[in-house]
Design a protein around this motif. Sequence first.
Motif, PDB file in Angstrom:
ATOM      1  N   GLN A   2       7.574   6.830 114.578  1.00  0.00           N
ATOM      2  CA  GLN A   2       6.196   7.167 114.872  1.00  0.00           C
ATOM      3  C   GLN A   2       5.979   7.164 116.381  1.00  0.00           C
ATOM      4  OE1 GLN A   2       3.569   4.385 113.098  1.00  0.00           O
ATOM      5  NE2 GLN A   2       4.942   2.678 113.365  1.00  0.00           N
ATOM      6  N   TYR A 124      11.374  14.245 115.349  1.00  0.00           N
ATOM      7  CA  TYR A 124       9.991  13.756 115.305  1.00  0.00           C
ATOM      8  C   TYR A 124       8.980  14.878 115.556  1.00  0.00           C
ATOM      9  CZ  TYR A 124       5.771  11.236 116.552  1.00  0.00           C
ATOM     10  OH  TYR A 124       4.472  10.806 116.619  1.00  0.00           O
ATOM     11  N   GLN A 127       8.994  17.420 112.773  1.00  0.00           N
ATOM     12  CA  GLN A 127       8.271  16.964 111.580  1.00  0.00           C
ATOM     13  C   GLN A 127       6.775  17.135 111.748  1.00  0.00           C
ATOM     14  OE1 GLN A 127       9.440  12.957 110.713  1.00  0.00           O
ATOM     15  NE2 GLN A 127      11.538  13.524 110.187  1.00  0.00           N
ATOM     16  N   MET A 128       6.289  16.814 112.947  1.00  0.00           N
ATOM     17  CA  MET A 128       4.857  17.000 113.200  1.00  0.00           C
ATOM     18  C   MET A 128       4.473  18.473 113.100  1.00  0.00           C
ATOM     19  SD  MET A 128       4.117  14.285 116.294  1.00  0.00           S
ATOM     20  CE  MET A 128       2.652  15.137 116.778  1.00  0.00           C
ATOM     21  N   TRP A 130       6.214  21.220 111.678  1.00  0.00           N
ATOM     22  CA  TRP A 130       6.491  21.911 110.424  1.00  0.00           C
ATOM     23  C   TRP A 130       5.791  21.283 109.223  1.00  0.00           C
ATOM     24  CZ3 TRP A 130       7.979  26.365 111.797  1.00  0.00           C
ATOM     25  CH2 TRP A 130       8.826  26.538 112.880  1.00  0.00           C
ATOM     26  N   ARG A 131       5.666  19.957 109.202  1.00  0.00           N
ATOM     27  CA  ARG A 131       5.070  19.297 108.033  1.00  0.00           C
ATOM     28  C   ARG A 131       3.579  19.044 108.195  1.00  0.00           C
ATOM     29  NH1 ARG A 131       9.984  15.188 107.109  1.00  0.00           N
ATOM     30  NH2 ARG A 131      11.359  16.650 106.062  1.00  0.00           N
ATOM     31  N   GLN A 132       3.219  18.357 109.256  1.00  0.00           N
ATOM     32  CA  GLN A 132       1.821  17.947 109.405  1.00  0.00           C
ATOM     33  C   GLN A 132       0.909  19.091 109.823  1.00  0.00           C
ATOM     34  OE1 GLN A 132       2.014  14.608 112.056  1.00  0.00           O
ATOM     35  NE2 GLN A 132       2.525  13.170 110.434  1.00  0.00           N
ATOM     36  N   TRP A 133       1.298  19.846 110.838  1.00  0.00           N
ATOM     37  CA  TRP A 133       0.397  20.866 111.382  1.00  0.00           C
ATOM     38  C   TRP A 133       0.434  22.171 110.593  1.00  0.00           C
ATOM     39  CZ3 TRP A 133       2.318  19.907 117.032  1.00  0.00           C
ATOM     40  CH2 TRP A 133       1.837  18.665 117.458  1.00  0.00           C
ATOM     41  N   GLY A 135       2.129  22.574 107.531  1.00  0.00           N
ATOM     42  CA  GLY A 135       2.222  22.356 106.086  1.00  0.00           C
ATOM     43  C   GLY A 135       3.436  23.005 105.445  1.00  0.00           C
TER      44      GLY A 135
END
Length: 137
Positions: A2, A124, A127-128, A130-133, A135
């Motif tokens: 994180q 890290y 992931q932010m 491709w996954r969080q922003w 989706g």
Amino acid sequence: MQMSPIIAVHLTAAVSALVLGPVVLWARRGRTQHPRLHRALGYAWVTLMVMTAVSALFIRDFKLPNIGGYTPVHLLVPVVFFGLTRAFWKLAKGDIRSHRISMQATYISACIVAGAFTLLPSRYLGQMLWRQWLGLV
């Protein structure tokens, strides 16, 4: 992993260097040159690159292939220091062409190539993104 303070410093310095680099290179190219701007922003860019490289030494990832937490992207840390040292050495000798080539190579390898690696889905920042922003993944 994180967002820790060291990752925040690293990310801020790296993104700033990525954005500032082309401005520094532009200030000495073209029809109208801006040597004072080039020098001032150049020192700022070098400072950002040193901050990025030093902070990278304190960021470890034990999930990816690594040696003691250092992944292959950490090989760019000595590349940054070598490139900056060579650029200033060439500048001190008055070899402006080699200075320019060394700085351009450092920008491409440390900002563009390393930046591309950080956008991999397993990293890290990747992931932010491709996954969080977005989706995805």
